[in-house]
Design a protein around this motif. Structure first.
Motif, PDB file in Angstrom:
ATOM      1  N   MET A 134       0.811  -1.221   0.000  1.00  0.00           N
ATOM      2  CA  MET A 134       0.000   0.000   0.000  1.00  0.00           C
ATOM      3  C   MET A 134       0.847   1.274   0.000  1.00  0.00           C
ATOM      4  SD  MET A 134      -2.745  -0.930   2.910  1.00  0.00           S
ATOM      5  CE  MET A 134      -4.427  -0.701   2.483  1.00  0.00           C
ATOM      6  N   VAL A 135       2.087   1.178   0.467  1.00  0.00           N
ATOM      7  CA  VAL A 135       2.917   2.392   0.496  1.00  0.00           C
ATOM      8  C   VAL A 135       3.139   2.937  -0.916  1.00  0.00           C
ATOM      9  CG1 VAL A 135       4.078   1.794   2.655  1.00  0.00           C
ATOM     10  CG2 VAL A 135       5.120   1.137   0.467  1.00  0.00           C
ATOM     11  N   ASN A 136       3.055   2.066  -1.943  1.00  0.00           N
ATOM     12  CA  ASN A 136       3.172   2.562  -3.332  1.00  0.00           C
ATOM     13  C   ASN A 136       2.124   3.619  -3.624  1.00  0.00           C
ATOM     14  OD1 ASN A 136       5.238   0.791  -3.773  1.00  0.00           O
ATOM     15  ND2 ASN A 136       4.003  -0.716  -4.887  1.00  0.00           N
ATOM     16  N   GLU A 137       0.901   3.382  -3.154  1.00  0.00           N
ATOM     17  CA  GLU A 137      -0.187   4.322  -3.407  1.00  0.00           C
ATOM     18  C   GLU A 137      -0.243   5.438  -2.362  1.00  0.00           C
ATOM     19  OE1 GLU A 137      -0.960   0.861  -3.465  1.00  0.00           O
ATOM     20  OE2 GLU A 137      -2.361   0.502  -5.126  1.00  0.00           O
ATOM     21  N   LEU A 138       0.034   5.085  -1.098  1.00  0.00           N
ATOM     22  CA  LEU A 138      -0.177   6.050  -0.016  1.00  0.00           C
ATOM     23  C   LEU A 138       0.989   7.010   0.159  1.00  0.00           C
ATOM     24  CD1 LEU A 138      -1.799   3.591   2.530  1.00  0.00           C
ATOM     25  CD2 LEU A 138      -2.932   5.549   1.451  1.00  0.00           C
ATOM     26  N   GLY A 139       2.185   6.557  -0.200  1.00  0.00           N
ATOM     27  CA  GLY A 139       3.346   7.438  -0.066  1.00  0.00           C
ATOM     28  C   GLY A 139       4.512   6.730   0.597  1.00  0.00           C
ATOM     29  N   LEU A 140       5.720   7.025   0.083  1.00  0.00           N
ATOM     30  CA  LEU A 140       6.924   6.351   0.569  1.00  0.00           C
ATOM     31  C   LEU A 140       7.525   7.143   1.714  1.00  0.00           C
ATOM     32  CD1 LEU A 140       8.312   5.392  -2.957  1.00  0.00           C
ATOM     33  CD2 LEU A 140       6.858   4.039  -1.426  1.00  0.00           C
ATOM     34  N   THR A 141       6.863   7.072   2.865  1.00  0.00           N
ATOM     35  CA  THR A 141       7.290   7.865   4.014  1.00  0.00           C
ATOM     36  C   THR A 141       8.331   7.138   4.851  1.00  0.00           C
ATOM     37  OG1 THR A 141       5.518   6.954   5.366  1.00  0.00           O
ATOM     38  CG2 THR A 141       5.025   8.966   4.141  1.00  0.00           C
ATOM     39  N   GLY A 142       8.601   5.861   4.493  1.00  0.00           N
ATOM     40  CA  GLY A 142       9.606   5.107   5.232  1.00  0.00           C
ATOM     41  C   GLY A 142       9.104   4.476   6.517  1.00  0.00           C
ATOM     42  N   LEU A 143       7.806   4.532   6.774  1.00  0.00           N
ATOM     43  CA  LEU A 143       7.294   3.988   8.044  1.00  0.00           C
ATOM     44  C   LEU A 143       7.424   2.471   8.080  1.00  0.00           C
ATOM     45  CD1 LEU A 143       3.373   3.976   8.254  1.00  0.00           C
ATOM     46  CD2 LEU A 143       4.704   3.430   6.221  1.00  0.00           C
ATOM     47  N   PRO A 144       7.557   1.884   9.294  1.00  0.00           N
ATOM     48  CA  PRO A 144       7.529   0.424   9.397  1.00  0.00           C
ATOM     49  C   PRO A 144       6.105  -0.081   9.149  1.00  0.00           C
ATOM     50  CG  PRO A 144       7.671   1.407  11.591  1.00  0.00           C
ATOM     51  CD  PRO A 144       7.745   2.540  10.604  1.00  0.00           C
ATOM     52  N   PHE A 145       5.965  -1.051   8.240  1.00  0.00           N
ATOM     53  CA  PHE A 145       4.640  -1.570   7.884  1.00  0.00           C
ATOM     54  C   PHE A 145       4.706  -3.088   8.013  1.00  0.00           C
ATOM     55  CE2 PHE A 145       0.816  -0.192   5.190  1.00  0.00           C
ATOM     56  CZ  PHE A 145       0.082  -1.320   5.523  1.00  0.00           C
ATOM     57  N   ILE A 146       4.036  -3.646   9.011  1.00  0.00           N
ATOM     58  CA  ILE A 146       4.108  -5.087   9.303  1.00  0.00           C
ATOM     59  C   ILE A 146       2.929  -5.815   8.661  1.00  0.00           C
ATOM     60  CG2 ILE A 146       4.320  -6.817  11.135  1.00  0.00           C
ATOM     61  CD1 ILE A 146       6.475  -4.628  11.292  1.00  0.00           C
ATOM     62  N   ASN A 147       3.236  -6.840   7.849  1.00  0.00           N
ATOM     63  CA  ASN A 147       2.174  -7.660   7.263  1.00  0.00           C
ATOM     64  C   ASN A 147       1.677  -8.679   8.281  1.00  0.00           C
ATOM     65  OD1 ASN A 147       2.167  -6.519   4.663  1.00  0.00           O
ATOM     66  ND2 ASN A 147       4.005  -7.676   4.143  1.00  0.00           N
ATOM     67  N   VAL A 148       0.366  -8.791   8.398  1.00  0.00           N
ATOM     68  CA  VAL A 148      -0.241  -9.728   9.346  1.00  0.00           C
ATOM     69  C   VAL A 148      -1.024 -10.778   8.566  1.00  0.00           C
ATOM     70  CG1 VAL A 148      -1.853  -9.956  11.280  1.00  0.00           C
ATOM     71  CG2 VAL A 148      -0.402  -7.929  11.111  1.00  0.00           C
ATOM     72  N   ALA A 149      -0.802 -12.054   8.856  1.00  0.00           N
ATOM     73  CA  ALA A 149      -1.546 -13.140   8.211  1.00  0.00           C
ATOM     74  C   ALA A 149      -2.017 -14.087   9.293  1.00  0.00           C
ATOM     75  CB  ALA A 149      -0.653 -13.865   7.207  1.00  0.00           C
ATOM     76  N   ASN A 150      -3.274 -13.941   9.710  1.00  0.00           N
ATOM     77  CA  ASN A 150      -3.770 -14.712  10.852  1.00  0.00           C
ATOM     78  C   ASN A 150      -5.177 -15.199  10.589  1.00  0.00           C
ATOM     79  OD1 ASN A 150      -3.293 -14.072  14.433  1.00  0.00           O
ATOM     80  ND2 ASN A 150      -3.273 -15.932  13.251  1.00  0.00           N
ATOM     81  N   GLY A 151      -5.423 -15.633   9.336  1.00  0.00           N
ATOM     82  CA  GLY A 151      -6.740 -16.168   8.969  1.00  0.00           C
ATOM     83  C   GLY A 151      -7.846 -15.178   9.289  1.00  0.00           C
ATOM     84  N   CYS A 152      -8.921 -15.680   9.859  1.00  0.00           N
ATOM     85  CA  CYS A 152     -10.077 -14.842  10.173  1.00  0.00           C
ATOM     86  C   CYS A 152      -9.755 -13.806  11.244  1.00  0.00           C
ATOM     87  CB  CYS A 152     -11.243 -15.698  10.626  1.00  0.00           C
ATOM     88  SG  CYS A 152     -11.793 -16.854   9.359  1.00  0.00           S
ATOM     89  N   ALA A 153      -8.658 -14.004  11.978  1.00  0.00           N
ATOM     90  CA  ALA A 153      -8.286 -13.055  13.031  1.00  0.00           C
ATOM     91  C   ALA A 153      -7.258 -12.044  12.535  1.00  0.00           C
ATOM     92  CB  ALA A 153      -7.757 -13.784  14.254  1.00  0.00           C
ATOM     93  N   THR A 154      -7.057 -11.974  11.209  1.00  0.00           N
ATOM     94  CA  THR A 154      -6.071 -11.039  10.653  1.00  0.00           C
ATOM     95  C   THR A 154      -6.359  -9.609  11.112  1.00  0.00           C
ATOM     96  OG1 THR A 154      -5.611 -12.424   8.736  1.00  0.00           O
ATOM     97  CG2 THR A 154      -5.158 -10.073   8.496  1.00  0.00           C
ATOM     98  N   GLY A 155      -7.599  -9.187  11.008  1.00  0.00           N
ATOM     99  CA  GLY A 155      -7.967  -7.828  11.419  1.00  0.00           C
ATOM    100  C   GLY A 155      -7.757  -7.631  12.906  1.00  0.00           C
ATOM    101  N   GLY A 156      -8.243  -8.577  13.693  1.00  0.00           N
ATOM    102  CA  GLY A 156      -8.107  -8.484  15.148  1.00  0.00           C
ATOM    103  C   GLY A 156      -6.649  -8.461  15.566  1.00  0.00           C
TER     104      GLY A 156
END
Lengths: 134, 381
Positions: free
Chosen positions: B60-82
């Motif tokens: 998403m940083v490609n679209e939102l902007g390359l501000t250099g922030l740490p962006f952690i990918n979460v993969a936790n099935g149905c609890a991904t959002g939580g």
């Protein structure tokens, strides 16, 4: 026509009245199926009872996507099938296809028995059916 | 650990959006959340997000902007959002950051999910013989529950009828038309006792939430809702979960019960204090069973609750006020955050046509998924 082969090896015993092959953990707990690979270490092969009681049930009314390999090829030639959980007293509650019954006939707690049945043009599988004469 | 507030909430309408990818729907939601909080992307200090089927969130940083922030990918099935929300909360509560993003999005194919046995550590025959379907698990669980606790088919129908009634009042819902009880009850069966209107469908959507420290919220003069507690739990021994070739003869615990108790304890309140609840309703039976598993009623009392309309918008405990998964569909990565979004809107009094009229102060949300995990979040005004 070729002879049907089991859907998987070592899922049930090769005897006149086959039994599903579960495992007994060191703790005494019975599991199904028998664990494979490293998980099988310390697990004793444990053939399960052929008879049990119906714990819950439903009917599959639409054709599942892959990896389902049941008979037929299209949604049009799909025949709904029954499945449920059968409680093998003191052992484990096993999920299974249910044959030789109609949805309306199924009741919680009814006696069920194991059967090895044709599944598709290549394989047999295990199923439970209402116990005859019960 | 200091208090953390949600000060911005954004959503891309759920359902089907052919011209946007899952990630684009996530970006849409992030921009809306930034607008809501009065912030710009460069203000965000860290981000957590994920999808089940639409790729990595950090792209998403490609679209939102390359501000250099740490962006952690979460993969936790149905609890991904939580799990994204919990991670963002820890990041702010620890004092490491003052502003964090939690986001989730997804875009699934039509029709029921088809799971790969290997992914779940299960033998191939389990899928080949047609026993590895999420819909079957829910049918098998509610079939037994109905017979043990006296829940009728009509009550299953009432849950779905309420969902579509609420969805018709909700801008971000997918199903925006009411469906009457007879139509629901007489619709084609999927897995007995559940008809097609009693199941949610895989769908698309995106949600974004912006979290802030109390200090930052005051500095910005933002309209915040406090995260009272979040609890994520995996299954205990001998439980009955989705995708199990066999279950124990010993009756075990439930991940939902564990997560619920932990969240109530952490928040220092009980079920009686909750004003509005979003409970995982992948099908009608799930909402019914989850009412009891989350401590809101005893097993079997749901029959009376539904008959009396206690879970309606104007009832004692409104449940799934935006129509839940039944009316919104289930984009896995976004679904749990939709519930939080809905509670934020309800607690801020921004629910529009679906606003709970009693000025709710405590919002409760719960997700459940494979292979037996649950996440509960309690928000407080």
């Amino acid at each position: 026509m070729s002879v049907l082969t089991p859907i998987a090896e070592d899922l049930w015993t090769n005897e006149a009245e086959p039994r599903l092959i579960g495992g007994r953990l060191a703790s005494g707990t019975i599991v199904f199926p028998m664990p494979a690979g490293d998980a099988a270490e310390g697990v004793e092969r444990y053939p399960l009872s052929r008879k049990g009681t119906l714990w819950s049930f439903t009917r599959q009314d639409f054709r599942p996507k892959s990896p389902y390999e049941g008979p037929g090829e299209t949604p049009q030639d799909f025949v709904p099938y029954l499945l449920g959980y059968i409680e093998l007293s003191g052992e484990v509650i096993v999920e299974s296809l249910i044959v030789d019954a109609k949805l309306e006939e199924l009741k919680l707690g009814m006696p069920m028995e194991l059967a090895i049945v044709p599944f598709n043009s290549q394989h047999t599988t295990f199923a439970f059916r209402p116990e005859r004469g019960a | 650990m200091s208090d953390v507030y949600i000060i911005g909430a954004g959503i891309h309408p759920f359902g089907r959006t052919d011209h946007r990818s899952g990630r684009e729907q996530g970006v849409f939601a992030v921009r809306q959340a930034l607008d809501d909080a009065g912030l710009e992307w460069k203000d965000i200090e860290c981000a957590y997000g994920g999808s089940a089927a639409s790729g990595a969130a950090d792209i998403m940083v490609n679209e939102l902007g390359l501000t250099g922030l740490p962006f952690i990918n979460v993969a936790n099935g149905c609890a991904t959002g939580g799990s994204s929300l919990a991670s963002a909360q820890y990041a702010v509560a620890s004092g490491a950051y003052d502003l964090a993003l939690a986001t989730g999005f997804d875009k699934h194919d039509r029709g029921a999910f088809n799971a790969d046995p290997k992914t779940y550590g299960l033998p191939e025959w389990y899928g080949q013989t047609g026993m590895m379907l999420t819909t079957q698990f829910f049918a098998l669980k509610i079939q037994r529950y109905m017979q043990l606790h006296g829940i009728s088919r009509r009550t299953l129908g009432l849950v779905a009828e309420k969902a579509f009634r609420n969805g018709a009042r909700t801008d971000h819902a997918w199903r925006r038309s009411e469906v009457d009880l007879d139509t629901i009850l007489n619709a084609p069966m999927i897995n007995d006792p559940l008809t097609k209107y009693m199941f949610c469908s895989p769908a698309e959507g995106g949600v974004a939430l912006i979290l802030a420290s109390e200090k930052k919220m005051r500095e910005l003069g933002a309209d915040g809702v406090k995260i009272a507690n979040i609890a994520v739990r995996t299954r205990p021994p001998n439980s009955f979960e989705v995708f199990q070739p066999a279950i124990s003869v010993q009756e075990g615990g439930k991940p939902t019960v564990l997560a619920s108790k932990a969240a109530f304890e952490g928040a220092g309140i009980g079920p009686e204090d909750v004003d509005v609840a979003q409970l995982q309703d992948t099908e009608s039976g799930a909402e019914i069973m989850h009412m009891a598993e989350n401590g809101f009623c005893k097993d079997g009392e749901q029959e009376q609750w539904l008959a009396e309309g206690r879970t309606e918008l104007n009832g004692k405990l409104p449940v799934n006020t935006d129509g839940g998964c039944l009316a919104c569909g289930e984009p896995i990565g976004a679904s749990g955050l939709r519930q939080i979004y809905e509670n934020v809107q309800q607690l801020r009094g921004r629910g529009g046509a679906r606003q709970v009229p009693t000025q709710p102060k405590v919002g409760y949300s719960h997700v459940y998924g494979a292979p037996g995990l649950a996440a509960v979040a309690i928000l407080q005004r």
